[in-house]
Design an enzyme around this catalytic site. Structure first.
Site, PDB file in Angstrom:
ATOM      1  N   ASP A 148     -10.982   2.872   3.958  1.00  0.00           N
ATOM      2  CA  ASP A 148     -11.750   1.407   3.729  1.00  0.00           C
ATOM      3  C   ASP A 148     -12.984   1.250   3.692  1.00  0.00           C
ATOM      4  O   ASP A 148     -13.310   0.243   3.525  1.00  0.00           O
ATOM      5  CB  ASP A 148     -11.218   0.393   4.993  1.00  0.00           C
ATOM      6  CG  ASP A 148      -9.820   0.313   4.266  1.00  0.00           C
ATOM      7  OD1 ASP A 148     -10.006  -0.538   3.080  1.00  0.00           O
ATOM      8  OD2 ASP A 148      -8.837  -1.142   5.561  1.00  0.00           O
ATOM      9  N   GLN A 171      -4.474  -1.622   9.384  1.00  0.00           N
ATOM     10  CA  GLN A 171      -4.307  -3.279   8.578  1.00  0.00           C
ATOM     11  C   GLN A 171      -5.132  -4.399   8.981  1.00  0.00           C
ATOM     12  O   GLN A 171      -4.962  -4.705  10.620  1.00  0.00           O
ATOM     13  CB  GLN A 171      -3.268  -3.489   8.908  1.00  0.00           C
ATOM     14  CG  GLN A 171      -2.544  -4.795   7.877  1.00  0.00           C
ATOM     15  CD  GLN A 171      -3.493  -4.819   6.385  1.00  0.00           C
ATOM     16  OE1 GLN A 171      -3.475  -3.370   5.683  1.00  0.00           O
ATOM     17  NE2 GLN A 171      -3.828  -5.839   5.903  1.00  0.00           N
ATOM     18  N   LYS A 201       1.029  -0.856  -0.186  1.00  0.00           N
ATOM     19  CA  LYS A 201       0.010  -0.201  -0.310  1.00  0.00           C
ATOM     20  C   LYS A 201       0.499   1.743   0.113  1.00  0.00           C
ATOM     21  O   LYS A 201       0.223   2.550  -1.038  1.00  0.00           O
ATOM     22  CB  LYS A 201      -1.254   0.213   1.107  1.00  0.00           C
ATOM     23  CG  LYS A 201      -2.420  -1.038   1.272  1.00  0.00           C
ATOM     24  CD  LYS A 201      -2.732  -0.853   2.274  1.00  0.00           C
ATOM     25  CE  LYS A 201      -4.072  -2.716   2.067  1.00  0.00           C
ATOM     26  NZ  LYS A 201      -4.442  -2.545   2.453  1.00  0.00           N
TER      27      LYS A 201
END
Ligand code: NAD
Length: 294
Positions: A127, A104, A60
């Site tokens: 997200d 994460q 990422k």
């Protein structure tokens, strides 16, 4: 046409779609920098030493670097307290220089993942896991931030010119991060949807009828040729690491013989997910600036 050319035409090339998306994001970053004199910024939070998670976070950050988005990672020991994570998120929420926040997943069991997801400011929630953003998605509003992996699947379907309306879409896996939002996105586009999971009886009865099949279980090789419909479109989201190699939930070499299109692992849904993260970071950055200006 020989056999390998035949197969090539059936591969959903997530990498090349992601490259195309990245090109657009890079131009968008330039426009942002020109207008505001600073680069957009993504903050990631990584807990523990889980090797795949470390790799995903690294990927990422590399992607951010390629397009000009600033990124920083906050790394914590496996034993970090929930309180410490929540207090970092609070300070990142307040920090005007940070436009996107990504935690994460998975988190260790002593940290409440839902609580963490709900603590990220909805406008920085790249997200798309915050209940407000999830709720908007369920109501058919995808104009805010939505989960990256299902969004990547939708992006690929758009690029291949596939209209989802009226199709039978089957999603295998009912997680909050992939299965459920994927089903919502299909419903929002007027597909008929079934969601299957580990307790589904006779999985094959569903998968064999699917015009579009999305598999997100983490069970290596779950889906074989005789479990899919002829000429269907298959997205393999699953990732299993074994002896340093990565495998999907779909037996690609087998399934590709019957499907119209299949996404490979690696090189399919993974790069699409990261590309969506970049677009979401930009979306969040522009929205925050608009909000500051009004
Ligand atoms: P999860 O791991 O939280 O849950 C697994 C899901 O699969 C559950 O719904 C479970 O009921 C279902 N399942 C398990 N065994 C099954 C079986 N035998 N038959 C039918 N259903 C079964 O789900 P997740 O977090 O969405 O992750 C799923 C997979 O997708 C994992 O391998 C993960 O690494 C991968 N993933 C990939 C990306 C990407 O960008 N490519 C993104 C997110 C997740």
């Amino acid at each position: 046409m020989n056999n390998s050319e035949d197969i090539k035409d059936k591969v959903i090339d997530g990498k090349s779609i992601a490259d195309r998306v990245e090109k657009g994001v890079k131009e968008d970053v330039e426009r942002f920098k020109k207008k505001y004199g600073c680069a957009p910024r993504l903050a990631t939070i990584l807990v523990g030493e889980h090797p795949p998670s470390k790799l995903y976070v690294r990927l990422k950050h590399w992607a951010c670097k390629r397009v000009g988005i600033d990124s920083m990672n906050y790394k914590f020991d496996e034993n970090v307290s929930e309180k410490e994570i929540l207090s970092l998120i609070e300070s990142l929420n307040e920090d005007d220089k940070v436009n996107g926040i990504l935690v994460q997943m998975p988190l260790p069991p002593h940290i409440d993942a839902l609580k963490v997801m709900g603590s990220v400011s909805p406008i920085k929630d790249v997200d798309g896991f915050h209940p407000l953003n999830m709720g908007r998605l369920m109501q058919g509003d995808e104009s805010w931030l939505v989960p990256c992996t299902p969004k990547g699947v939708i992006e690929a379907l758009n690029i291949y010119g596939i209209d989802v309306q009226g199709q039978y879409a089957v999603v295998v896996g009912h997680s909050n991060i992939v299965g459920k939002p994927m089903a919502a996105m299909f419903l929002n586009r007027n597909a008929t949807v079934s969601v299957c999971h580990v307790y589904t009886k006779n999985l094959v009865d569903y998968t064999r009828e699917a015009d579009i099949l999305v598999v997100a279980t983490g069970v290596k090789g779950l889906i074989k040729k005789d479990m899919i419909k002829e000429d269907s479109i298959v997205f393999d989201v699953g990732i299993t690491w074994e002896d340093g190699k990565v495998y999907g939930d779909v037996v690609f070499d087998d399934v590709v013989k019957r499907a119209r299109l299949v996404s490979p692992v690696p090189g399919g849904v993974g790069p699409l997910t990261i590309a969506m993260l970049l677009t979401h970071t930009m979306k969040a950055a522009w929205k925050q600036k608009e909000r500051e200006e009004t």
